[in-house]
Design an enzyme around this catalytic site. Sequence first.
Site, PDB file in Angstrom:
ATOM      1  N   ARG A   8      -3.912  -2.623 -39.667  1.00 18.78           N
ATOM      2  CA  ARG A   8      -5.105  -2.779 -38.836  1.00 18.78           C
ATOM      3  C   ARG A   8      -4.955  -4.079 -38.042  1.00 18.78           C
ATOM      4  NH1 ARG A   8     -11.658  -3.197 -40.236  1.00 18.78           N
ATOM      5  NH2 ARG A   8     -12.262  -3.236 -38.039  1.00 18.78           N
ATOM      6  N   HIS A   9      -5.379  -4.046 -36.802  1.00 17.41           N
ATOM      7  CA  HIS A   9      -5.333  -5.243 -35.958  1.00 17.41           C
ATOM      8  C   HIS A   9      -6.105  -6.390 -36.606  1.00 17.41           C
ATOM      9  CE1 HIS A   9      -9.532  -4.615 -34.816  1.00 17.41           C
ATOM     10  NE2 HIS A   9      -9.234  -3.331 -34.692  1.00 17.41           N
ATOM     11  N   ARG A  58      -6.386  -5.187 -28.585  1.00 16.35           N
ATOM     12  CA  ARG A  58      -6.421  -5.875 -29.873  1.00 16.35           C
ATOM     13  C   ARG A  58      -5.262  -5.442 -30.769  1.00 16.35           C
ATOM     14  NH1 ARG A  58     -10.803  -2.376 -29.422  1.00 16.35           N
ATOM     15  NH2 ARG A  58     -11.226  -0.897 -31.112  1.00 16.35           N
ATOM     16  N   GLU A  79      -8.690   3.916 -31.630  1.00 20.76           N
ATOM     17  CA  GLU A  79      -9.810   4.039 -32.559  1.00 20.76           C
ATOM     18  C   GLU A  79     -10.680   5.232 -32.172  1.00 20.76           C
ATOM     19  OE1 GLU A  79     -11.156   4.021 -35.360  1.00 20.76           O
ATOM     20  OE2 GLU A  79     -11.442   1.857 -35.697  1.00 20.76           O
ATOM     21  N   HIS A 144      -6.067   0.786 -36.070  1.00 16.10           N
ATOM     22  CA  HIS A 144      -7.471   0.438 -36.267  1.00 16.10           C
ATOM     23  C   HIS A 144      -7.943   0.927 -37.627  1.00 16.10           C
ATOM     24  CE1 HIS A 144      -7.614  -0.360 -31.904  1.00 16.10           C
ATOM     25  NE2 HIS A 144      -6.810   0.693 -31.831  1.00 16.10           N
TER      26      HIS A 144
END
Length: 199
Positions: A8-9, A58, A79, A144
């Site tokens: 995940r970012h 992101r 996402e 995400h």
Amino acid sequence: MKRILLVRHGESEWNAIRRLQGQADIGLSALGEQQARTLASMVATYAPDVVLTSDLKRAVATAALLGYADAVREPLLREQSVGNWTGAEIATLMAETPAAYAGWRAGTFAPENGEIWADFRARIRQAIQAAIDMPDETILMVCHGGVIRAALDSTLGLAPARIIPAGPASLTILAFPKGEARLEVFNATTFSSVLDAPD
């Protein structure tokens, strides 16, 4: 053995203020940049053969901070769209529409103009299957929190209501011995794991 590493970012500017972003193209916060740099050494130990990233900035920035500025941008890894909830404060949604928010979090409700869970899960399953079909053994996907939940649902049947949101800059690993998925790692970080991460 085939392994898919899901990162995940790092914390985004909207994660920091607990605002839903969905597919809004929001950048990392200063803390998110630091989190991604901190995770880099852990991810590097797995020596990924292929690195893919969501095309939202992101995730792209997180991939670069992990050391993979040349990661292939894959729109399938975006996402889940939250439609008219884009930019909404999570606390407000929980206070004003608690059943709808709980339903969205469980995958049984979509806000107006948002992506329904079944469609989102199918999109992420397509990305996972493409990675499984690659000849390479270790695939890194920088993505995400919702993507990670959808990947666990589509490969393991682990419903989103039974999974906490993956924390920012965390590592989850799916392995596929003999073609069957198994969860090897979930929500791992090199700092204190965030157990109440915003969606």
